[in-house]
Design an enzyme around this catalytic site. Structure first.
Site, mmCIF file in Angstrom:
data_model
loop_
_atom_site.group_PDB
_atom_site.id
_atom_site.type_symbol
_atom_site.label_atom_id
_atom_site.label_comp_id
_atom_site.label_asym_id
_atom_site.label_seq_id
_atom_site.Cartn_x
_atom_site.Cartn_y
_atom_site.Cartn_z
ATOM 1 N N ASP A 1 0.868 -1.177 0.000
ATOM 2 C CA ASP A 1 0.000 0.000 0.000
ATOM 3 C C ASP A 1 0.904 1.226 0.000
ATOM 4 O OD1 ASP A 1 0.924 0.291 2.613
ATOM 5 O OD2 ASP A 1 -1.056 0.280 3.532
ATOM 6 N N HIS A 2 0.307 2.388 0.167
ATOM 7 C CA HIS A 2 1.067 3.637 0.145
ATOM 8 C C HIS A 2 2.121 3.710 1.250
ATOM 9 C CE1 HIS A 2 -2.495 4.134 2.630
ATOM 10 N NE2 HIS A 2 -1.821 5.022 3.338
ATOM 11 N N ARG B 1 7.310 -32.876 11.945
ATOM 12 C CA ARG B 1 6.213 -32.567 12.865
ATOM 13 C C ARG B 1 5.429 -31.332 12.427
ATOM 14 N NH1 ARG B 1 10.679 -30.133 15.380
ATOM 15 N NH2 ARG B 1 10.233 -28.150 16.405
ATOM 16 N N ARG C 1 0.772 -29.760 11.296
ATOM 17 C CA ARG C 1 0.284 -28.455 11.753
ATOM 18 C C ARG C 1 -0.112 -27.583 10.571
ATOM 19 N NH1 ARG C 1 5.298 -28.061 15.950
ATOM 20 N NH2 ARG C 1 4.513 -29.615 17.396
ATOM 21 N N CYS D 1 2.910 -3.198 4.176
ATOM 22 C CA CYS D 1 2.028 -2.093 4.548
ATOM 23 C C CYS D 1 2.597 -1.479 5.821
ATOM 24 C CB CYS D 1 0.567 -2.533 4.697
ATOM 25 S SG CYS D 1 0.152 -3.476 6.168
ATOM 26 N N GLY D 2 1.923 -0.514 6.383
ATOM 27 C CA GLY D 2 2.446 0.174 7.553
ATOM 28 C C GLY D 2 2.787 -0.754 8.696
ATOM 29 N N ARG E 1 6.513 0.631 8.729
ATOM 30 C CA ARG E 1 6.695 1.665 9.762
ATOM 31 C C ARG E 1 7.461 1.169 10.989
ATOM 32 N NH1 ARG E 1 0.618 3.560 8.818
ATOM 33 N NH2 ARG E 1 1.006 5.079 7.154
ATOM 34 N N HIS F 1 9.009 -23.666 9.809
ATOM 35 C CA HIS F 1 7.963 -24.304 10.606
ATOM 36 C C HIS F 1 6.563 -24.143 10.033
ATOM 37 C CE1 HIS F 1 10.457 -24.321 14.596
ATOM 38 N NE2 HIS F 1 11.135 -24.789 13.565
ATOM 39 N N ASN F 2 6.310 -23.067 9.311
ATOM 40 C CA ASN F 2 4.950 -22.778 8.841
ATOM 41 C C ASN F 2 4.788 -22.883 7.339
ATOM 42 O OD1 ASN F 2 5.497 -20.365 11.212
ATOM 43 N ND2 ASN F 2 3.991 -21.966 11.592
#
Length: 157
Positions: A8-9, A143, A147, A76-77, A120, A109-110
């Site tokens: 975004d801006h 493992r 998940r 984004c911010g 920001r 892990h994810n």
């Protein structure tokens, strides 16, 4: 590696710096390093004029969701809104990262496929480190696989 990037801006200037950084890194690669090359598509925004972050989050997430891109980078911010919007898409795991360790764990892990940066609240140097780590780390599986599957199973219940 194909990357989708959007902001975004509030994230526009950092997005432009990340794009330039990725292009500079690519120029340093040996000619024969085809597998390490990165194609970066910019989905906007294209100025610091006020815009709505979901518009860019959805464009990047759709590209990653369709597998047109290997990974996405969103800015984004705060990193929150743009990540929340991206995570509405099936198969998207957007992680807000403000340091290298979080970026590393998001991948390991994810199996995160989009990194969301808080313009920001992060320095340019730290943002570049996060992007480098995010793009170089691999999902550990094991493992963590179950998940990650549970994240997907609970989609829109």
């Amino acid at each position: 590696m194909k990357l989708a990037i959007g902001s975004d801006h509030a994230g526009f200037l950092l997005k432009e710096k990340i794009k330039a950084y990725l292009q500079q890194q690519e120029k340093k690669l040996p000619e024969k390093s085809e597998s390490a090359k990165r194609l970066v598509k910019d989905f906007g925004c294209y100025s610091e004029d006020r815009v709505d972050y979901p518009d860019f989050a959805h464009s990047v997430a759709e590209g990653v969701e369709r597998k047109d891109f290997d990974f996405g980078i969103l800015i984004c911010g705060s990193g929150n809104g743009i990540s929340m919007a991206a995570n509405k898409h099936k198969g998207i795991r957007s992680a807000i990262c403000w340091n290298e360790e979080l970026a590393k764990l998001a991948r390991q892990h994810n199996d995160a496929n989009i990194i969301a940066l808080p313009a920001r609240f992060i320095s340019e140097d730290e943002a570049m480190k996060c992007v480098d780590v995010f793009l170089s780390e691999k999902f550990e599986g094991g493992r963590h696989t179950e998940r990650v599957k549970k994240i997907e199973e609970n989609y829109r219940r």
